[in-house]
Design a protein around this motif. Sequence first.
Motif, PDB file in Angstrom:
ATOM      1  N   LYS A 274      -2.563  -1.812   1.880  1.00 37.53           N
ATOM      2  CA  LYS A 274      -2.252  -2.643   0.712  1.00 37.53           C
ATOM      3  C   LYS A 274      -0.742  -2.716   0.489  1.00 37.53           C
ATOM      4  O   LYS A 274      -0.221  -3.739   0.084  1.00 37.53           O
ATOM      5  CB  LYS A 274      -2.932  -2.068  -0.534  1.00 37.53           C
ATOM      6  CG  LYS A 274      -4.433  -2.275  -0.488  1.00 37.53           C
ATOM      7  CD  LYS A 274      -5.073  -2.123  -1.861  1.00 37.53           C
ATOM      8  CE  LYS A 274      -6.581  -2.225  -1.752  1.00 37.53           C
ATOM      9  NZ  LYS A 274      -7.242  -0.929  -1.705  1.00 37.53           N
ATOM     10  N   ALA A 275      -0.039  -1.592   0.749  1.00 37.63           N
ATOM     11  CA  ALA A 275       1.398  -1.567   0.526  1.00 37.63           C
ATOM     12  C   ALA A 275       2.165  -1.983   1.777  1.00 37.63           C
ATOM     13  O   ALA A 275       3.260  -2.519   1.693  1.00 37.63           O
ATOM     14  CB  ALA A 275       1.831  -0.166   0.093  1.00 37.63           C
ATOM     15  N   ASN A 276       1.599  -1.718   2.951  1.00 39.48           N
ATOM     16  CA  ASN A 276       2.293  -2.012   4.202  1.00 39.48           C
ATOM     17  C   ASN A 276       1.327  -2.696   5.156  1.00 39.48           C
ATOM     18  O   ASN A 276       0.444  -2.061   5.722  1.00 39.48           O
ATOM     19  CB  ASN A 276       2.820  -0.702   4.807  1.00 39.48           C
ATOM     20  CG  ASN A 276       3.535  -0.935   6.128  1.00 39.48           C
ATOM     21  OD1 ASN A 276       3.478  -2.037   6.700  1.00 39.48           O
ATOM     22  ND2 ASN A 276       4.208   0.084   6.619  1.00 39.48           N
ATOM     23  N   LYS A 277       1.523  -4.012   5.300  1.00 36.41           N
ATOM     24  CA  LYS A 277       0.547  -4.815   6.052  1.00 36.41           C
ATOM     25  C   LYS A 277       0.515  -4.486   7.541  1.00 36.41           C
ATOM     26  O   LYS A 277      -0.315  -4.999   8.279  1.00 36.41           O
ATOM     27  CB  LYS A 277       0.847  -6.316   5.866  1.00 36.41           C
ATOM     28  CG  LYS A 277       0.733  -6.776   4.431  1.00 36.41           C
ATOM     29  CD  LYS A 277      -0.723  -6.778   3.960  1.00 36.41           C
ATOM     30  CE  LYS A 277      -0.833  -7.124   2.496  1.00 36.41           C
ATOM     31  NZ  LYS A 277      -1.876  -6.400   1.785  1.00 36.41           N
ATOM     32  N   ASN A 278       1.458  -3.650   8.001  1.00 36.39           N
ATOM     33  CA  ASN A 278       1.453  -3.306   9.424  1.00 36.39           C
ATOM     34  C   ASN A 278       0.477  -2.194   9.759  1.00 36.39           C
ATOM     35  O   ASN A 278       0.253  -1.887  10.926  1.00 36.39           O
ATOM     36  CB  ASN A 278       2.857  -2.852   9.855  1.00 36.39           C
ATOM     37  CG  ASN A 278       3.845  -3.991   9.798  1.00 36.39           C
ATOM     38  OD1 ASN A 278       3.457  -5.147   9.953  1.00 36.39           O
ATOM     39  ND2 ASN A 278       5.103  -3.679   9.544  1.00 36.39           N
ATOM     40  N   ILE A 279      -0.062  -1.541   8.740  1.00 43.43           N
ATOM     41  CA  ILE A 279      -0.907  -0.371   8.997  1.00 43.43           C
ATOM     42  C   ILE A 279      -2.356  -0.783   9.232  1.00 43.43           C
ATOM     43  O   ILE A 279      -2.953  -1.497   8.420  1.00 43.43           O
ATOM     44  CB  ILE A 279      -0.783   0.645   7.843  1.00 43.43           C
ATOM     45  CG1 ILE A 279       0.613   1.269   7.905  1.00 43.43           C
ATOM     46  CG2 ILE A 279      -1.855   1.717   7.921  1.00 43.43           C
ATOM     47  CD1 ILE A 279       1.006   2.013   6.679  1.00 43.43           C
TER      48      ILE A 279
END
Lengths: 310, 362
Positions: free
Chosen positions: B229-234
Motif C-alpha cells: 500500500k505504501a510502496n507499489k514495488n513490493i
Amino acid sequence: MQPSLLSAVIFATLVAGTPLIITALGELVTEKSGVLNLGAEGIMSIGAVAAFAVTVHTGSPLLGVLAGMGAGMAMGLIFAVASLTFMANQVASGLALSIFGVGLAAFIGKPYESQALPSREAINVPLLHKIPVLGHAFFEHQALVYFSWALLAAVAWFLYRSRTGLVLRAVGEAPVAAHSVGYNVVRIRYMAVLFGGAMAGVGGAFLSVFYTPLWVEGMVAGRGWISLALVVFATWRPMRVMIGAYLFGGAMITQMFVQGSGIHLNIPAQFLSALPYAATVIVLVLISRNKNTIRLNSPASLGQPFSPEA
Amino acid sequence: MISPKSVLTLIGGAVASTVLLAGNPTQVGFVYVSPVGDAGWTYQHDLGRKEMEKALGGQVTTKFVENVPEGADAERVIRNLITGGANIVFTTSFGYMNPTEKVSRAFPDKFFFHATGYKTGKNMGVYNARFYEGRYLCGVIAGKMTKSNVAGYVAAFPIPEVLQGINAFTQGMRSVNPKAEVRVIWVNAWFDPGKEREAALTLISQGADMITHHTDSTAVVQAAEEKHKANKNIYAFSYHSDMSKYGPTAQLTGTTHLWGDFYTKVVKEVMAGTWKGTNLWGGFKEGMIKLAPLNPAIPADVKALVEKEQKEIAGGKRHPFAGPVVAQDGKEKVAKGKNMTDAELGSMDYYVQGVASTLPKK
C-alpha cells in the motif's frame, strides 16, 4: 547501523513485546495474590479468536478487544471456580485450562479461518512522532502498544502505591493473616484471576486483530508460556517484566535483521533463533540475582490453596 | 454459561474432527499433520481428497484425521483408519514414513501411500511434487520485476526440500537478472504467523521488494500486502496455496500443489486391481503443481516468457537446475550440459550462487 534501520528494529521490537507485556502483567497481578494460573496460552487463544470473530462481525477493533477481554475473563472465571472455590490443584487446573483453551479456540475459530481483517492504521502521537528516528520507533504504533505502557504504570502504581494493592500483596504473602484481619482472601483472589484472564485475552486480541490480522489455529504459538516465564524470571516486578519482554522481542528482531542483511556470518541460524530465550533468561537472572529481593518479591503463598474454614 | 455436556461435545468435536460416511464403497483414509485450515500444505491435500471423492462419485468414501503428530501417535491413527474399514490410506507428511511402513507390513492386503518420503513396499507407494519447478518460474518473474534487485525468502528449516525451493527461485531470478540476490531468514518454525510476519517485514525494511516464503501461514503474503500500500514495488509469491485473498494486489503468483488427479488415478488403479507400485515425483508435466493466477501487474512480455518456460519445463526441455549450477562457495555442482539428478536434488545441502545469506550449519 543506519538510522532508518535502527528505527525499524526498535519499532518491531516494541510490537513483538506488546502481547507478552500485557499478558505477563495480568499474570503478575494474579500471582501476586498467591494464585498460579498456568492457563495463559489457552486464555490468549480464546481471547484471540473472540476478538477476531467480533471484529469480523462488527468491523470494530475496539469491540473486538473488549470481546477478547471478556472471553479472557470468562476463562479466568472457570479457573477461579475450579482452583479457588473447589480448591483444585492450581498447576493441574491451569494446565488443563491451557489445553482446553487452545482446543476450544480452534473449534470456535473454524468458520473464521478463511477470513482476513484489514490491517489497522497506526495511531501517531501528535508532534512526538515527527522526532527523527525515534518518532517512528516509539510514537507510530497501534493503540494497544500505548496501552501496554499505561498498563505497566497502572499495575506498578496499584501494587506499590495503592491500599488495595497492598491488601492484594498481603493476601499473596500471608493469606491466613490477611483473613484474620478481616479481608476476604477468596474474593480478592477471584478479582486478581479475572484481571489476569482479561489481560491475557487482550494479549490474544492484539495478535489476531492487530499483529497478524487473521485467525488460524495455533497462532498464539507459545507466547502464553513465554509470558508466564517472564513473570518468574522478572522476579514478579512489573518494570522487569517489560524489560524482559522487550529483550525477548529485541533479540528475535535483531537476529532476523542480521540474517536478512546478507552479511556472511558463521553462526548457525538455529542458535540465532534460540538467542531470544537465552538472552532473556540470562539478563533477567543477572539483574535479579539478589536472593533477598527474590524472597521479598515472590509471593510466599504462590500456588497454595486457601480455605477460609480451615 | 456453557453446560458441562456441551463442553464435552465441543472437545469431542475439536479433537476428532473426522468425516465418517457409511456404505459399501471403498474407504480411503487420509492422515494430516496440521489442521485443514484455509490455506497451506494440508489444505491442498484436503482439496485433493475432495476432488478424488467427487471424481469417483459413489465408488469411494473418504475419512480424514487432522493434526496428527509425527511419530508414535501416527501409527495408532493409521491402524485405526484400517481397522475402521479403510482399504487405502494416504499419509501426508514426511514424519509418517516409518509408521506407515510398519502398518503396511501388518496389513498386506491394504494399500498405503506416503507423501514426501523414500520408503516403498509391495503395498506402499510414495509420492511427491517438484515444487522447485514452480519456484523457478516465480524467480523469473521476481528477476524481471524487482527494482532493488533483492528478494527476501522466509524459510522454515534447512532441509533439502526447502533448499531446492530457495535455490530454484535464485536460479530463476538470476537467469533473467544476473545482478539479483536472494536473502533468507530462517524462522525455525513451520508455523508461527507472528515470526513469519516479522521476518517478512525485516526483509522488506532491508530493501527486498520480492518476498516469498516456505512456511505454512499466510502471514508473509499479508505483510507484503500491507507494505504494498505504501510502496507499489513490493510484491509477494505465495506457497502451497493461492493466497490472493490475503494479498489481492501484492501477490504476483505462487506455487500451488494439486493432489486431486494423482489421488483419483491411484485410487482407481487400486480398485481395478491394476496398481503396480508408485514412486512418483511429479511436476508441471504431471499436473501436480500449478502457478496461482498471474497478477495483472505482471507485464505481458514477462507473462509470455513464464508461459513459454513453463511449457519447456513440462516438456523436459528446461530444467531449473541445468548446468552449470555453482554453489555459493564457488564449487561447481552440475557441469554444463547436464541436469541435476533426482538423487542430487534429494540431498541438496548448499546454497547456489546468488543467495546472499549464510546457510545454517548442521
